[in-house]
Every structure is written in structure tokens, then in C-alpha cells.
Design a protein around this motif. Structure first.
Motif, short mmCIF file in Angstrom:
data_model
loop_
_atom_site.label_atom_id
_atom_site.label_comp_id
_atom_site.label_asym_id
_atom_site.label_seq_id
_atom_site.Cartn_x
_atom_site.Cartn_y
_atom_site.Cartn_z
N ALA A 275 93.03 34.39 90.98
CA ALA A 275 92.51 34.65 89.64
C ALA A 275 91.02 34.33 89.54
O ALA A 275 90.26 35.08 88.93
N LEU A 276 90.60 33.24 90.15
CA LEU A 276 89.18 32.88 90.12
C LEU A 276 88.32 33.90 90.86
O LEU A 276 87.23 34.27 90.40
N LEU B 253 88.07 36.96 88.66
CA LEU B 253 87.12 36.74 87.57
C LEU B 253 85.68 36.79 88.06
O LEU B 253 84.80 37.32 87.37
N MET C 216 84.83 40.36 88.46
CA MET C 216 84.60 41.00 87.16
C MET C 216 83.21 40.67 86.63
O MET C 216 82.56 41.50 86.02
N TYR C 217 82.77 39.47 86.88
CA TYR C 217 81.45 39.04 86.40
C TYR C 217 80.33 39.68 87.21
O TYR C 217 79.33 40.14 86.66
N ARG D 10 84.77 46.44 88.24
CA ARG D 10 85.33 45.57 87.19
C ARG D 10 86.75 45.99 86.82
O ARG D 10 87.59 45.14 86.52
N SER E 14 89.96 43.59 87.14
CA SER E 14 90.87 43.30 86.02
C SER E 14 92.30 43.67 86.38
O SER E 14 93.23 42.99 85.95
N LEU F 81 93.55 40.85 88.46
CA LEU F 81 93.84 39.70 87.60
C LEU F 81 95.16 39.89 86.85
O LEU F 81 95.96 38.95 86.76
#
Length: 87
Positions: free
Chosen positions: A17-18, A21, A24-25, A33, A37, A40
Motif C-alpha cells: 500500500a505504501l 501511494l 500515485m504521488y 496514477r 490506485s 491500492l
């Protein structure tokens, strides 16, 4: 045994998950992205499924179905939007 397995799965899903993320950033494009997502959301489905398997109940099955459908429909919609922008 179950506590050790739950701990290992929690760590692995948290790292996944990290990383999603972070992607995505930092993703340079919209499609990066979108994929992050989707990863995630699939990690969330895996976490809910893992929790259901460890506690041995099937009451979270509707939640898994809704999350999976949400991920599929959202990804298809965003890809169609991205393809429409490129033309």
C-alpha cells in the motif's frame, strides 16, 4: 502460528500500500496514477480477504464483491477518459 502469519501478511500488505501511494504521488502520467490506485484497491481487497480467512467468516464477501466491482468500473472509466484526451 496464526499471529505470526497475520503479522507477516500485515507487513507485506502495508508495504504494498505504501509503494502504491508513493507511485500515485510521483506518477508522471495519469495512467501511472490509475494503475497505482488499482493496485491500492487490490491491496485493500487482499487485506479484507486475508482478515476474513484468518477470522474464518464469510460476512465480508459482499464487501469484497463491491470493492472489486468498484475497482473494475473505475479503472475502465478512467482509461476511457484518458484515451479520449489523447485523440
Amino acid at each position: 502460528m496464526t499471529v505470526a502469519l497475520a503479522t507477516v501478511l500485515t507487513v507485506l500488505l502495508s508495504v504494498t500500500a505504501l509503494l502504491a501511494l508513493a507511485r500515485m504521488y510521483r506518477g508522471p502520467s495519469l495512467l501511472d496514477r490509475v494503475i497505482a490506485s488499482d493496485v491500492l484497491l487490490n491491496t485493500m481487497v487482499g487485506a479484507v480477504g486475508t482478515e476474513a480467512a484468518i477470522s474464518r467468516h464469510a460476512t465480508t464477501l459482499p464487501v469484497l464483491v463491491v470493492l472489486s466491482l468498484l475497482g473494475f468500473v473505475g479503472t475502465v472509466a478512467l482509461v476511457r477518459f484518458a484515451v479520449g484526451e489523447e485523440s
